[in-house]
Design a protein around this motif. Structure first.
Motif, PDB file in Angstrom:
ATOM      1  N   THR A   1       0.899  -1.560  -0.359  1.00  0.00           N
ATOM      2  CA  THR A   1       0.056   0.186  -0.033  1.00  0.00           C
ATOM      3  C   THR A   1       1.165   1.037   0.267  1.00  0.00           C
ATOM      4  OG1 THR A   1       0.163  -0.268   2.370  1.00  0.00           O
ATOM      5  CG2 THR A   1      -1.709  -1.383   1.330  1.00  0.00           C
ATOM      6  N   ASP A   2       1.440   1.476  -0.404  1.00  0.00           N
ATOM      7  CA  ASP A   2       3.098   3.031  -0.240  1.00  0.00           C
ATOM      8  C   ASP A   2       3.843   2.084  -1.095  1.00  0.00           C
ATOM      9  OD1 ASP A   2       4.086   4.683   0.694  1.00  0.00           O
ATOM     10  OD2 ASP A   2       5.149   3.699   1.412  1.00  0.00           O
ATOM     11  N   ASP A   3       4.788   2.886  -2.565  1.00  0.00           N
ATOM     12  CA  ASP A   3       5.445   2.871  -2.787  1.00  0.00           C
ATOM     13  C   ASP A   3       6.589   2.864  -2.557  1.00  0.00           C
ATOM     14  OD1 ASP A   3       3.609   2.004  -5.110  1.00  0.00           O
ATOM     15  OD2 ASP A   3       4.259   4.499  -6.263  1.00  0.00           O
ATOM     16  N   VAL A   4       7.273   2.923  -1.538  1.00  0.00           N
ATOM     17  CA  VAL A   4       8.035   3.362  -1.100  1.00  0.00           C
ATOM     18  C   VAL A   4       8.456   1.848  -0.514  1.00  0.00           C
ATOM     19  CG1 VAL A   4       9.817   4.469   1.046  1.00  0.00           C
ATOM     20  CG2 VAL A   4       8.246   5.610  -0.318  1.00  0.00           C
ATOM     21  N   MET A   5       7.743   2.012   0.684  1.00  0.00           N
ATOM     22  CA  MET A   5       7.500   0.012   0.932  1.00  0.00           C
ATOM     23  C   MET A   5       7.373  -0.738   0.327  1.00  0.00           C
ATOM     24  SD  MET A   5       4.641   0.286   3.697  1.00  0.00           S
ATOM     25  CE  MET A   5       5.284  -1.325   4.985  1.00  0.00           C
ATOM     26  N   ALA A   6       7.547  -0.907  -0.708  1.00  0.00           N
ATOM     27  CA  ALA A   6       7.847  -1.590  -2.601  1.00  0.00           C
ATOM     28  C   ALA A   6       8.625  -1.918  -2.786  1.00  0.00           C
ATOM     29  CB  ALA A   6       6.839  -1.436  -3.837  1.00  0.00           C
ATOM     30  N   PHE A   7       9.534  -0.585  -2.389  1.00  0.00           N
ATOM     31  CA  PHE A   7      10.886  -1.017  -2.907  1.00  0.00           C
ATOM     32  C   PHE A   7      11.465  -1.525  -2.140  1.00  0.00           C
ATOM     33  CE2 PHE A   7      10.748   3.632  -4.628  1.00  0.00           C
ATOM     34  CZ  PHE A   7      10.443   3.670  -5.652  1.00  0.00           C
ATOM     35  N   GLY A   8      11.235  -1.605  -0.949  1.00  0.00           N
ATOM     36  CA  GLY A   8      11.583  -2.585   0.716  1.00  0.00           C
ATOM     37  C   GLY A   8      11.256  -4.185  -0.269  1.00  0.00           C
ATOM     38  N   VAL A   9       9.885  -4.096  -0.062  1.00  0.00           N
ATOM     39  CA  VAL A   9       9.373  -6.388  -0.109  1.00  0.00           C
ATOM     40  C   VAL A   9      10.664  -5.964  -2.103  1.00  0.00           C
ATOM     41  CG1 VAL A   9       7.291  -6.224  -1.504  1.00  0.00           C
ATOM     42  CG2 VAL A   9       7.122  -5.203   0.182  1.00  0.00           C
ATOM     43  N   ILE A  10      10.606  -5.323  -2.870  1.00  0.00           N
ATOM     44  CA  ILE A  10      11.736  -5.664  -3.948  1.00  0.00           C
ATOM     45  C   ILE A  10      12.703  -6.462  -3.908  1.00  0.00           C
ATOM     46  CG2 ILE A  10      12.608  -5.102  -6.163  1.00  0.00           C
ATOM     47  CD1 ILE A  10      10.334  -3.550  -6.709  1.00  0.00           C
ATOM     48  N   ARG A  11      13.705  -5.308  -2.440  1.00  0.00           N
ATOM     49  CA  ARG A  11      14.753  -5.860  -2.369  1.00  0.00           C
ATOM     50  C   ARG A  11      15.164  -7.235  -1.287  1.00  0.00           C
ATOM     51  NH1 ARG A  11      17.884  -3.655   2.504  1.00  0.00           N
ATOM     52  NH2 ARG A  11      15.920  -1.713   2.883  1.00  0.00           N
ATOM     53  N   ALA A  12      13.738  -7.659  -0.399  1.00  0.00           N
ATOM     54  CA  ALA A  12      14.171  -8.311   0.732  1.00  0.00           C
ATOM     55  C   ALA A  12      13.173  -9.923  -0.614  1.00  0.00           C
ATOM     56  CB  ALA A  12      12.867  -8.488   1.278  1.00  0.00           C
ATOM     57  N   THR A  13      12.249  -9.328  -1.387  1.00  0.00           N
ATOM     58  CA  THR A  13      12.215 -11.075  -2.839  1.00  0.00           C
ATOM     59  C   THR A  13      13.629 -11.352  -3.240  1.00  0.00           C
ATOM     60  OG1 THR A  13      10.214 -10.067  -3.083  1.00  0.00           O
ATOM     61  CG2 THR A  13      10.794 -11.291  -4.450  1.00  0.00           C
ATOM     62  N   ILE A  14      14.458 -10.137  -3.363  1.00  0.00           N
ATOM     63  CA  ILE A  14      15.613 -10.969  -4.643  1.00  0.00           C
ATOM     64  C   ILE A  14      16.728 -11.289  -3.215  1.00  0.00           C
ATOM     65  CG2 ILE A  14      17.283  -9.995  -5.675  1.00  0.00           C
ATOM     66  CD1 ILE A  14      15.581  -7.868  -6.740  1.00  0.00           C
ATOM     67  N   ASP A  15      16.812 -10.642  -2.374  1.00  0.00           N
ATOM     68  CA  ASP A  15      18.105 -11.260  -1.048  1.00  0.00           C
ATOM     69  C   ASP A  15      17.131 -12.319  -0.502  1.00  0.00           C
ATOM     70  OD1 ASP A  15      18.796  -8.914  -1.298  1.00  0.00           O
ATOM     71  OD2 ASP A  15      18.643  -8.113   1.441  1.00  0.00           O
ATOM     72  N   LYS A  16      16.164 -12.769  -1.078  1.00  0.00           N
ATOM     73  CA  LYS A  16      16.239 -14.223  -0.765  1.00  0.00           C
ATOM     74  C   LYS A  16      15.602 -15.276  -1.596  1.00  0.00           C
ATOM     75  CE  LYS A  16      13.751 -14.708   3.830  1.00  0.00           C
ATOM     76  NZ  LYS A  16      14.453 -16.018   4.710  1.00  0.00           N
ATOM     77  N   GLY A  17      16.197 -14.885  -2.444  1.00  0.00           N
ATOM     78  CA  GLY A  17      16.839 -15.880  -3.915  1.00  0.00           C
ATOM     79  C   GLY A  17      15.449 -15.687  -5.105  1.00  0.00           C
ATOM     80  N   PHE A  18      14.464 -14.754  -4.630  1.00  0.00           N
ATOM     81  CA  PHE A  18      13.332 -14.804  -5.680  1.00  0.00           C
ATOM     82  C   PHE A  18      13.584 -13.399  -6.458  1.00  0.00           C
ATOM     83  CE2 PHE A  18      11.752 -16.758  -1.785  1.00  0.00           C
ATOM     84  CZ  PHE A  18      11.075 -17.976  -2.289  1.00  0.00           C
ATOM     85  N   ARG A  19      13.268 -13.897  -8.024  1.00  0.00           N
ATOM     86  CA  ARG A  19      13.239 -13.005  -9.082  1.00  0.00           C
ATOM     87  C   ARG A  19      11.757 -12.062  -8.857  1.00  0.00           C
ATOM     88  NH1 ARG A  19      14.385 -16.271 -13.635  1.00  0.00           N
ATOM     89  NH2 ARG A  19      12.337 -17.070 -13.115  1.00  0.00           N
ATOM     90  N   VAL A  20      11.868 -10.915  -8.839  1.00  0.00           N
ATOM     91  CA  VAL A  20      10.663  -9.831  -9.658  1.00  0.00           C
ATOM     92  C   VAL A  20      10.984  -9.145 -10.822  1.00  0.00           C
ATOM     93  CG1 VAL A  20       9.471  -7.768  -8.841  1.00  0.00           C
ATOM     94  CG2 VAL A  20      10.786  -9.330  -7.314  1.00  0.00           C
ATOM     95  N   PRO A  21       9.639  -9.753 -12.009  1.00  0.00           N
ATOM     96  CA  PRO A  21       8.566 -10.104 -11.322  1.00  0.00           C
ATOM     97  C   PRO A  21       8.490 -12.182 -11.910  1.00  0.00           C
ATOM     98  CG  PRO A  21       8.238  -9.230 -13.673  1.00  0.00           C
ATOM     99  CD  PRO A  21       9.686  -9.143 -13.100  1.00  0.00           C
ATOM    100  N   GLU A  22       9.060 -12.256 -11.600  1.00  0.00           N
ATOM    101  CA  GLU A  22       9.501 -14.256 -12.517  1.00  0.00           C
ATOM    102  C   GLU A  22       8.399 -14.722 -11.319  1.00  0.00           C
ATOM    103  OE1 GLU A  22      11.946 -11.805 -15.077  1.00  0.00           O
ATOM    104  OE2 GLU A  22      12.092 -11.471 -12.733  1.00  0.00           O
ATOM    105  N   ASP A  23       9.136 -14.715 -10.116  1.00  0.00           N
ATOM    106  CA  ASP A  23       8.667 -15.307  -9.278  1.00  0.00           C
ATOM    107  C   ASP A  23       8.034 -14.276  -8.028  1.00  0.00           C
ATOM    108  OD1 ASP A  23      10.272 -17.432 -10.441  1.00  0.00           O
ATOM    109  OD2 ASP A  23      12.135 -15.985  -9.088  1.00  0.00           O
ATOM    110  N   ILE A  24       7.669 -13.629  -8.082  1.00  0.00           N
ATOM    111  CA  ILE A  24       6.839 -12.843  -7.138  1.00  0.00           C
ATOM    112  C   ILE A  24       6.134 -11.156  -8.696  1.00  0.00           C
ATOM    113  CG2 ILE A  24       6.237 -11.985  -4.823  1.00  0.00           C
ATOM    114  CD1 ILE A  24       8.053 -13.493  -3.883  1.00  0.00           C
ATOM    115  N   SER A  25       5.212 -10.821  -8.439  1.00  0.00           N
ATOM    116  CA  SER A  25       4.496 -10.330  -8.484  1.00  0.00           C
ATOM    117  C   SER A  25       4.751  -9.217  -7.710  1.00  0.00           C
ATOM    118  CB  SER A  25       3.513  -9.971  -9.987  1.00  0.00           C
ATOM    119  OG  SER A  25       3.870 -10.909 -10.944  1.00  0.00           O
TER     120      SER A  25
END
Length: 341
Positions: A253-277
């Motif tokens: 619900t916030d773009d700035v938070m979404a930047f952190g979500v992208i970073r966490a997703t990548i740090d966990k070994g997932f790809r955006v958007p291929e694994d998680i949109s």
């Protein structure tokens, strides 16, 4: 414009061909003075470089021509999120157009916030107030309502009786974001928001739940997390979710938070958007330059500021107002952070 030292009301009166008392009444915005006379006097002031003392003018007219802006958090935190500068830009455009100044107040906690509002109101520093957020346990709204002091809230209050407010349809906006992911084949959809003390977070959570329900999907508590409105907050929230679940899509619900979500997703070994949109909210300028560019809900932040200032000034000028609230429309901006499953 002629610049002179020690220009007086008598000089203005002579230039405008009126009595000095008329100049004083114009400064006080007396309704007994015609529009034509007021324009002639103000033109004379401009030509002579005479500007009435603001304090004297407010004492005479009982108005300050100043709007108070109440930030919901400290200056450092608030200005790190582009939402607040953008909404204030909208307010500033209207204030400048209508010849109002702005008095900004920030605070570290709710007690300091309330003290600042009391100083503004009791000290007659402002004519009206704009609250830049709405909380579920808000002491300012009932206090201002009891004081019968003009104010407008950006964000629908939990108790909107007798309150003027401007907001998006946050339930509908969250449904739009969630349905977008569902339309693209996602079934395990996470939801990340700021603190649930803010009404906007509650409304967007409701919209997420409704979208799941209307599409026959089960609400799963392990897919929901709340944190502070910051990039680090989004990172922490996503890390918590990924420790207990494996979503294929996330509504943030916030773009700035979404930047952190992208970073966490990548740090966990997932790809955006291929694994998680990922779908964000607010459509801040940086969203288009994220990696990948962020699909987001544009809530027309600038327009929220515009409408809140227009609504408050209309109240101050006692203009006829059609409704006590204004809903600003949203739209989904498609970029590269989502793929179909």
């Amino acid at each position: 414009m002629v610049m002179r030292m020690n220009v007086t009301i008598k000089d203005v009166a002579k230039r405008a061909n009126v009595a000095p008392s008329t100049v004083s009444r114009v400064i006080a915005d007396s309704p007994r003075i015609s529009k034509e006379t007021k324009e002639r006097v103000w033109k004379a002031m401009e030509e002579l470089g005479y500007y009435p003392n603001a304090i004297a003018r407010s004492l005479a007219s009982k108005v300050t021509n100043t709007l108070g802006l109440i930030m919901p958090r400290s200056t450092e935190e608030a200005f790190s999120n582009p939402f607040f500068p953008e909404v204030m830009r909208g307010i500033s455009v209207v204030a400048h157009r209508e010849k109002y100044d702005l008095l900004l107040s920030t605070s570290g906690n709710k007690e300091e916030e309330k003290e600042a509002v009391i100083r503004m109101v009791k000290g007659k520093r402002v004519d009206g107030i704009i609250l830049l957020s709405s909380r579920t346990t808000d002491e300012l709204i009932p206090w201002l309502r009891d004081e019968k002091f003009p104010f407008v809230v950006i964000g629908k209050p939990l108790d909107a009786r007798g309150v003027y407010w401007v907001d998006n349809d946050n339930i509908g906006a969250s449904k739009l974001a969630t349905n977008y992911l569902i339309k693209h084949g996602h079934r395990e959809i996470a939801f990340i928001s700021g603190s649930l003390e803010y009404v906007v977070s509650l409304d967007r959570l409701d919209g997420y739940k409704l979208a799941l329900e209307e599409n026959g999907l089960t609400f799963k508590r392990e897919l929901v997390e709340q944190e502070e409105f910051s990039e680090d907050g989004g990172y922490r929230a996503m890390m918590k979710i990924l420790e207990r679940a494996k979503p294929t899509g996330v509504v943030v619900t916030d773009d700035v938070m979404a930047f952190g979500v992208i970073r966490a997703t990548i740090d966990k070994g997932f790809r955006v958007p291929e694994d998680i949109s990922i779908v964000g909210f607010n459509n801040i300028p940086l969203s288009a330059f994220a990696n990948p560019p962020l699909t987001t809900i544009d809530i027309s932040t600038f327009e929220l500021g515009i409408k809140s200032a227009e609504l408050l000034i209309a109240r101050l000028k006692q203009k006829e107002i059609e409704s006590d609230h204004i809903i600003v429309p949203v739209k989904l901006i498609e970029r590269k952070s989502c793929v179909s499953r």
